[in-house]
Design a protein around this motif. Structure first.
Motif, short mmCIF file in Angstrom:
data_model
loop_
_atom_site.label_atom_id
_atom_site.label_comp_id
_atom_site.label_asym_id
_atom_site.label_seq_id
_atom_site.Cartn_x
_atom_site.Cartn_y
_atom_site.Cartn_z
N LEU A 211 0.82 -1.19 0.00
CA LEU A 211 0.00 0.00 0.00
C LEU A 211 0.86 1.25 0.00
CD1 LEU A 211 -2.69 -1.01 2.64
CD2 LEU A 211 -2.89 -1.10 0.14
N PRO A 212 0.40 2.34 -0.62
CA PRO A 212 1.16 3.59 -0.56
C PRO A 212 1.20 4.12 0.86
CG PRO A 212 -1.01 3.97 -1.49
CD PRO A 212 -0.85 2.49 -1.38
N PRO A 213 2.24 4.84 1.24
CA PRO A 213 2.31 5.38 2.60
C PRO A 213 1.17 6.34 2.88
CG PRO A 213 4.06 6.29 1.21
CD PRO A 213 3.40 5.20 0.42
N ALA A 214 0.72 6.32 4.12
CA ALA A 214 -0.37 7.22 4.52
C ALA A 214 0.07 8.67 4.49
CB ALA A 214 -0.84 6.84 5.93
N ARG A 215 -0.82 9.55 4.08
CA ARG A 215 -0.50 10.98 4.02
C ARG A 215 -1.12 11.73 5.21
NH1 ARG A 215 -1.51 12.41 -2.40
NH2 ARG A 215 0.06 10.99 -3.25
#
Length: 215
Positions: A211-215
């Motif tokens: 998953l992409p890193p949380a922003r």
């Protein structure tokens, strides 16, 4: 003798089901169980988790599933008149029966049955009064309820620190097991299953996330 810490919140139907199932899962194993009430909502909030009741289709499924499980396991489960509800009065009542944050199985079972059998309102004042009377001999001197509140905060903070993210959760031999369906795994660990002494336990959570890193 093995020691198991059971973290539970009475608002969870799975806490009731696991409570009833636990003696069968531990049959033949020498162990002691400590029941520690925690505030599930605080644990969910810490991880940004709305819980099953916060997602409408999941709520529908969860209530059907636990109702069927109560039937299938033979312990019964009747959804209370309102759910979810604020469990603080029940948590604090249970911990009014404690010196150190742990409650005995009689207290835990009394509160769980109050919620999960009969389909009544868990917070109905008359029913709460009856529950208080049933637990009167178990209660400690805590006239303003501050000790029970402090024990609940301490239990919840300690559970979060141990990595507990939901209930019921069971800690044994430094490992955490979550949920009703984690009970067979807990039993295997207590019985010395060789899997727990190999690399799999530590390797599983080390898998990289896609998953992409949380922003």
């Amino acid at each position: 003798m093995k020691h198991i810490t059971c973290y539970l919140d009475f608002v969870s139907p799975y806490a009731w089901l696991a409570f009833e199932r636990l003696p069968q899962e531990l049959e033949g194993i020498s162990c002691h169980v400590s029941y520690r009430p925690v505030l599930l909502g605080a644990l969910l909030q810490q991880h940004g988790n709305p819980g099953p009741a916060g997602i409408a289709p999941k709520r529908d499924w969860t209530y059907r599933h636990v109702s069927w499980l109560g039937h299938a396991l033979g312990c019964g489960l009747d959804m209370p008149a309102r759910h979810p509800f604020n469990p603080l009065p029940l948590l604090r009542l249970a911990l009014a029966c404690s010196d150190d944050g742990s409650i005995n199985r009689y207290v835990a079972g009394s509160v769980l049955r109050h919620v999960w059998l009969g389909g009544h309102d868990a917070l109905d004042p008359q029913r709460l009064q009856a529950l208080e009377q049933a637990l009167a001999e178990q209660r400690r001197a805590d006239p303003d309820g501050q000790q029970a509140k402090a024990l609940l905060r301490a239990n919840t903070d300690a559970a979060a620190g141990r990595g507990v993210f939901g209930v019921p959760a069971f800690e044994a031999d430094g490992r955490l097991f979550w949920g009703l369906d984690g009970l067979p795994m807990l039993r295997a660990s207590l019985q010395g299953d060789a899997w727990f002494h190999g690399p799999a336990w530590e390797a599983a959570p080390a898998v990289p996330s896609g998953l992409p890193p949380a922003r």
